[in-house]
Design an enzyme around this catalytic site. Structure first.
Site, short mmCIF file in Angstrom:
data_model
loop_
_atom_site.label_atom_id
_atom_site.label_comp_id
_atom_site.label_asym_id
_atom_site.label_seq_id
_atom_site.Cartn_x
_atom_site.Cartn_y
_atom_site.Cartn_z
N ILE A 29 4.09 9.62 17.47
CA ILE A 29 4.73 9.85 18.77
C ILE A 29 5.95 8.94 18.97
O ILE A 29 6.72 9.14 19.90
CB ILE A 29 3.76 9.70 19.96
CG1 ILE A 29 3.12 8.32 19.98
CG2 ILE A 29 2.73 10.82 19.95
CD1 ILE A 29 2.40 8.02 21.30
N GLU A 90 -2.85 -1.36 13.51
CA GLU A 90 -2.86 -0.91 14.89
C GLU A 90 -3.96 0.14 15.05
O GLU A 90 -4.15 0.96 14.17
CB GLU A 90 -1.51 -0.30 15.23
CG GLU A 90 -1.01 -0.67 16.61
CD GLU A 90 0.37 -0.05 16.88
OE1 GLU A 90 0.72 0.04 18.04
OE2 GLU A 90 1.04 0.34 15.92
N HIS A 95 -4.02 3.93 8.55
CA HIS A 95 -3.09 5.05 8.61
C HIS A 95 -1.85 4.74 7.78
O HIS A 95 -1.43 3.59 7.66
CB HIS A 95 -2.70 5.39 10.05
CG HIS A 95 -2.15 4.24 10.84
ND1 HIS A 95 -2.94 3.22 11.34
CD2 HIS A 95 -0.89 3.95 11.22
CE1 HIS A 95 -2.18 2.36 12.00
NE2 HIS A 95 -0.92 2.77 11.94
N HIS A 97 2.10 5.55 7.24
CA HIS A 97 3.31 6.11 7.82
C HIS A 97 4.12 6.74 6.70
O HIS A 97 4.36 6.09 5.67
CB HIS A 97 4.19 5.01 8.43
CG HIS A 97 3.60 4.35 9.63
ND1 HIS A 97 4.00 4.66 10.91
CD2 HIS A 97 2.65 3.39 9.75
CE1 HIS A 97 3.33 3.91 11.77
NE2 HIS A 97 2.50 3.13 11.09
#
Ligand SMILES: [Zn+2]
Length: 132
Positions: A29, A90, A95, A97
């Site tokens: 986002i 985070e 995850h 990127h």
């Protein structure tokens, strides 16, 4: 369990780009560039250390497919793949990127200030740890 677990379970809205047996990929986002995605394992771990090999391999394979998609959609000749793990993860859910790099996009790494040793001694110390 966490926001990313909810996204993986389709219990939280996200712009999902891809889904495999062990991964879900969706738009970040707050993208570095348009098309920036997060690839997450369908497993709540905060570090690559705790992730079974089959998850690591599947996430890498998805990252490669995304890079190919960036070339098709954006004509991107380059890409970025980043991950902050462990205490720096985070959301506490691993995850990856993956984002397209566009010519002159201005994206850059920001390194901490201060001296850092680059030497055979450093290489040997790390090599020793790999053997343990
Ligand atoms: Zn989670």
């Amino acid at each position: 369990m966490c926001l990313f677990c909810d996204i993986a379970a389709h219990e939280h809205e996200a712009f999902i780009v891809d889904e495999t047996e062990r991964t879900v990929t969706f738009l970040d986002i707050a993208p570095a560039n348009e098309g920036h995605v997060l690839i997450i394992p369908k497993l709540h771990v905060d570090s690559i250390v705790d992730m079974p090999d089959e998850y690591v391999l599947e996430m890498t394979a998805v990252a490669r497919r995304m890079v190919k998609a960036f070339a098709k959609v954006y004509g991107a000749a380059g890409y970025g793949i980043m991950q902050n793990g462990g205490a720096n993860c985070e959301f506490g859910h691993f995850h990856l990127h993956v984002f397209p790099r566009l010519e002159g996009d201005g994206y850059d790494w920001i390194y901490p200030e201060g001296p850092k040793e680059v030497s055979q001694a450093v290489a040997d110390r790390l090599r020793g740890a790999l053997k343990q």
